[in-house]
Design a protein around this motif. Structure first.
Motif, PDB file in Angstrom:
ATOM      1  N   LYS A 264       2.760  13.748   3.197  1.00 51.32           N
ATOM      2  CA  LYS A 264       3.779  13.200   2.297  1.00 51.32           C
ATOM      3  C   LYS A 264       4.532  12.090   3.014  1.00 51.32           C
ATOM      4  O   LYS A 264       4.962  12.238   4.153  1.00 51.32           O
ATOM      5  N   ALA A 265       4.669  10.952   2.346  1.00 57.59           N
ATOM      6  CA  ALA A 265       5.347   9.802   2.940  1.00 57.59           C
ATOM      7  C   ALA A 265       6.267   9.160   1.912  1.00 57.59           C
ATOM      8  O   ALA A 265       6.171   9.425   0.704  1.00 57.59           O
ATOM      9  N   ASP A 266       7.164   8.305   2.387  1.00 53.30           N
ATOM     10  CA  ASP A 266       8.049   7.553   1.496  1.00 53.30           C
ATOM     11  C   ASP A 266       7.391   6.261   1.030  1.00 53.30           C
ATOM     12  O   ASP A 266       7.752   5.718  -0.022  1.00 53.30           O
ATOM     13  N   VAL A 267       6.439   5.767   1.841  1.00 48.78           N
ATOM     14  CA  VAL A 267       5.730   4.525   1.529  1.00 48.78           C
ATOM     15  C   VAL A 267       4.241   4.736   1.805  1.00 48.78           C
ATOM     16  O   VAL A 267       3.878   5.230   2.871  1.00 48.78           O
ATOM     17  N   TYR A 268       3.410   4.384   0.839  1.00 49.20           N
ATOM     18  CA  TYR A 268       1.961   4.374   1.042  1.00 49.20           C
ATOM     19  C   TYR A 268       1.480   2.936   0.868  1.00 49.20           C
ATOM     20  O   TYR A 268       1.775   2.295  -0.151  1.00 49.20           O
ATOM     21  N   ILE A 269       0.741   2.453   1.865  1.00 49.56           N
ATOM     22  CA  ILE A 269       0.211   1.097   1.802  1.00 49.56           C
ATOM     23  C   ILE A 269      -1.306   1.171   1.811  1.00 49.56           C
ATOM     24  O   ILE A 269      -1.903   1.700   2.751  1.00 49.56           O
ATOM     25  N   ILE A 270      -1.927   0.653   0.771  1.00 48.62           N
ATOM     26  CA  ILE A 270      -3.390   0.610   0.705  1.00 48.62           C
ATOM     27  C   ILE A 270      -3.801  -0.857   0.791  1.00 48.62           C
ATOM     28  O   ILE A 270      -3.472  -1.662  -0.091  1.00 48.62           O
ATOM     29  N   ASN A 271      -4.469  -1.215   1.884  1.00 45.49           N
ATOM     30  CA  ASN A 271      -4.982  -2.574   2.039  1.00 45.49           C
ATOM     31  C   ASN A 271      -6.345  -2.606   1.358  1.00 45.49           C
ATOM     32  O   ASN A 271      -7.320  -2.067   1.860  1.00 45.49           O
ATOM     33  N   THR A 272      -6.410  -3.217   0.199  1.00 44.94           N
ATOM     34  CA  THR A 272      -7.543  -3.074  -0.706  1.00 44.94           C
ATOM     35  C   THR A 272      -8.681  -4.041  -0.406  1.00 44.94           C
ATOM     36  O   THR A 272      -8.524  -5.026   0.304  1.00 44.94           O
ATOM     37  N   CYS A 273      -9.833  -3.724  -1.001  1.00 40.41           N
ATOM     38  CA  CYS A 273     -11.035  -4.551  -0.889  1.00 40.41           C
ATOM     39  C   CYS A 273     -11.567  -4.816  -2.289  1.00 40.41           C
ATOM     40  O   CYS A 273     -11.427  -3.971  -3.179  1.00 40.41           O
ATOM     41  N   THR A 274     -12.197  -5.972  -2.475  1.00 37.85           N
ATOM     42  CA  THR A 274     -12.740  -6.307  -3.789  1.00 37.85           C
ATOM     43  C   THR A 274     -14.138  -6.887  -3.701  1.00 37.85           C
ATOM     44  O   THR A 274     -14.593  -7.549  -4.635  1.00 37.85           O
ATOM     45  N   VAL A 275     -14.830  -6.637  -2.593  1.00 39.78           N
ATOM     46  CA  VAL A 275     -16.130  -7.280  -2.389  1.00 39.78           C
ATOM     47  C   VAL A 275     -17.166  -6.840  -3.426  1.00 39.78           C
ATOM     48  O   VAL A 275     -18.078  -7.588  -3.773  1.00 39.78           O
ATOM     49  N   THR A 276     -17.014  -5.613  -3.961  1.00 41.47           N
ATOM     50  CA  THR A 276     -17.901  -5.124  -5.025  1.00 41.47           C
ATOM     51  C   THR A 276     -17.053  -4.375  -6.047  1.00 41.47           C
ATOM     52  O   THR A 276     -15.890  -4.040  -5.797  1.00 41.47           O
ATOM     53  N   ASN A 277     -17.668  -4.065  -7.194  1.00 41.78           N
ATOM     54  CA  ASN A 277     -16.972  -3.238  -8.185  1.00 41.78           C
ATOM     55  C   ASN A 277     -16.684  -1.850  -7.641  1.00 41.78           C
ATOM     56  O   ASN A 277     -15.680  -1.227  -8.003  1.00 41.78           O
ATOM     57  N   ILE A 278     -17.547  -1.355  -6.757  1.00 44.37           N
ATOM     58  CA  ILE A 278     -17.318  -0.055  -6.122  1.00 44.37           C
ATOM     59  C   ILE A 278     -16.065  -0.104  -5.252  1.00 44.37           C
ATOM     60  O   ILE A 278     -15.263   0.828  -5.232  1.00 44.37           O
ATOM     61  N   ALA A 279     -15.886  -1.229  -4.527  1.00 48.92           N
ATOM     62  CA  ALA A 279     -14.691  -1.394  -3.697  1.00 48.92           C
ATOM     63  C   ALA A 279     -13.437  -1.409  -4.564  1.00 48.92           C
ATOM     64  O   ALA A 279     -12.402  -0.829  -4.199  1.00 48.92           O
ATOM     65  N   ASP A 280     -13.516  -2.054  -5.725  1.00 46.92           N
ATOM     66  CA  ASP A 280     -12.389  -2.045  -6.665  1.00 46.92           C
ATOM     67  C   ASP A 280     -12.036  -0.609  -7.053  1.00 46.92           C
ATOM     68  O   ASP A 280     -10.865  -0.210  -7.056  1.00 46.92           O
ATOM     69  N   ARG A 281     -13.065   0.168  -7.389  1.00 39.38           N
ATOM     70  CA  ARG A 281     -12.843   1.542  -7.818  1.00 39.38           C
ATOM     71  C   ARG A 281     -12.221   2.388  -6.711  1.00 39.38           C
ATOM     72  O   ARG A 281     -11.286   3.164  -6.953  1.00 39.38           O
ATOM     73  N   LYS A 282     -12.719   2.221  -5.486  1.00 40.15           N
ATOM     74  CA  LYS A 282     -12.151   2.965  -4.364  1.00 40.15           C
ATOM     75  C   LYS A 282     -10.694   2.577  -4.136  1.00 40.15           C
ATOM     76  O   LYS A 282      -9.860   3.425  -3.804  1.00 40.15           O
TER      77      LYS A 282
END
Length: 443
Positions: free
Chosen positions: A38-56
């Protein structure tokens, strides 16, 4: 004290930026906790190289909000840049941070917590296609302790027909030489012995936004700047090894490689992205070389480096790829003798030209072709390794691990072959030389 958790998706450049954001948080009093907590801030550094990466990326954002509905969930990076219109409607996301805005993370979080009762998504985005300045992020260390990945360049001007990255990362922008050297000197003082220079399109290092328009600038000005960077890094005391990230094949010329070979700290490990061994497929991909030209680049590298590790990427099942075209790729991969071949099944990416092409290849065909290349790659990797038996190799120890009841000191050779020695003494971060098959064993 607020708690923050980070999760990285995607490439080594993303990993570097995630590390830099973590260190910004630590410097401003945040406690870093595992993403599963449990955290106060969650940071997800995202990827978009494929549609699968978008979904993840979406899955991780929703997972964070479910873990703590009251937390500030931050979506950062490439997927944000490519899909911010849909993400700003996503109730799991509180803050959107695009590329070239990660440096502003602390101020963005401060502003969010001061005004969070407004219940609206905070956005920090620019038109990335117009960004001309490199974002000044840096690190002081990594979890690996022996090898550090150093981002030196961002953006890409190639516009391969299957790739969304130029739209998510913008045009080429290079980091100042003085800033790179300052960071590496600090890492050397912290005990790091190996650095890997990375970027979205590393071969464009040194070409600024205004100059990145033509073939001439790319092949002359850019290659000279990259060489100057390598030679400058090689002068830093304590750094024993330098590696390069993925290179554009066209940068490999006789003059470039001859000068490259004089950088004695450079590891003979070169990743030249191929994508297809068929010229007609390469043309549809908008890759700017032929298989004959690519083979010549491999010949040049082998002329100046003894048994270098050549690695590559291949996409199977690209739109319109016939059985005959795939057979040409298979034959070409067989003839090059790569150390490793990374095989990817083509995945249509919305927003790219390839996604709109006719004759999309069926998944079962992609699977069959992928399996054939994976089997071929395994054979070639074994042949490459066998060449070293009885010869001296150099191992940089990265970790100790129990294997079959014995303690091993494990790391990589200069060619990036995973290897180890049997030794109960802690040899972490030591460079060890020995004979392969006698004291050093490939793993």
């Amino acid at each position: 004290m607020r708690k923050a958790a980070l999760h990285n998706l995607g490439c080594k450049v993303n990993a570097y930026e995630t590390e830099a954001m973590q260190q910004l948080l630590e410097a401003h009093g945040y406690e870093i906790v595992p993403f599963e907590e449990k955290a106060d801030v969650y940071i997800i550094n995202t990827c978009t190289v494929t549609n699968i990466a978008d979904r993840k990326s979406r899955q991780m954002l929703h997972r964070a909000k479910k873990r703590n509905p009251d937390a500030a969930v931050v979506a950062a990076g490439c997927y944000v840049q490519a899909a911010h219109e849909s993400l700003k409607e996503d109730l799991a996301v509180d803050i959107l941070i695009g590329n070239n805005k990660k440096q502003d993370l602390i101020g963005i979080l401060d502003a969010f917590f001061e005004a969070r009762d407004e219940e609206k998504t905070v956005q920090a985005l620019t038109d990335i296609s117009r960004e001309a300045v490199y974002e000044p992020l840096r690190i002081s260390g990594t979890s690996e302790h022996t090898r550090a990945y150093i981002k030196v360049q961002d953006g890409c001007n190639q516009f391969c027909s299957y790739c969304i990255i130029p739209y998510a990362r913008g045009r080429v922008r290079s980091r100042a030489l003085s800033d790179i050297l300052s960071e590496i000197r600090d890492l050397s003082r912290a005990g790091y012995r190996e650095v890997v220079l990375t970027g979205i399109h590393l071969s464009s290092y040194g070409i600024d936004f205004a100059k990145a328009q033509g073939e001439k600038d790319y092949l002359t000005f850019g290659s000279g700047q990259l060489l100057t960077l390598l030679e400058s890094v090689a002068e830093i005391d304590g750094i024993e090894r330098i590696r390069l990230g993925s290179l554009e094949p066209r940068i490999i010329t006789e003059a470039f490689t001859e000068r490259l070979s004089r950088v004695d700290k450079l590891c003979p490990h070169f990743h030249l992205s191929l994508q297809s061994g068929c010229d007609s497929t390469l043309q549809r991909m908008n890759r700017h070389y032929t298989t004959e030209e690519y083979m010549e680049k491999c010949r040049i590298l082998r002329k100046y480096f003894l048994h270098p590790a050549l690695t590559t990427d291949i996409i199977v099942g690209f739109p319109g790829e016939t059985g005959e075209e795939f057979a040409k790729t298979e034959q070409f991969v067989d003839s090059v003798d790569f150390f490793e071949t990374h095989i990817f099944k083509y995945s249509a990416r919305k927003g790219t030209r390839a996604a709109e092409m006719k004759d999309q290849v069926r998944e079962e065909v992609k699977n069959e072709r992928s399996g054939r290349l994976i089997a071929l790659s395994s054979q070639k990797e074994q042949l490459y390794r066998e060449w070293f038996f009885g010869k001296e190799a150099e191992l940089l120890v990265e970790e100790a691990r129990m294997v079959d009841g014995q303690l091993w000191q494990i790391g990589h050779t200069r060619e990036y072959v995973k290897a180890g020695i049997r030794d109960t003494k802690d040899r972490n971060n030591e460079i060890i030389r020995g004979i392969v098959g006698e004291t050093i064993f490939f793993l």
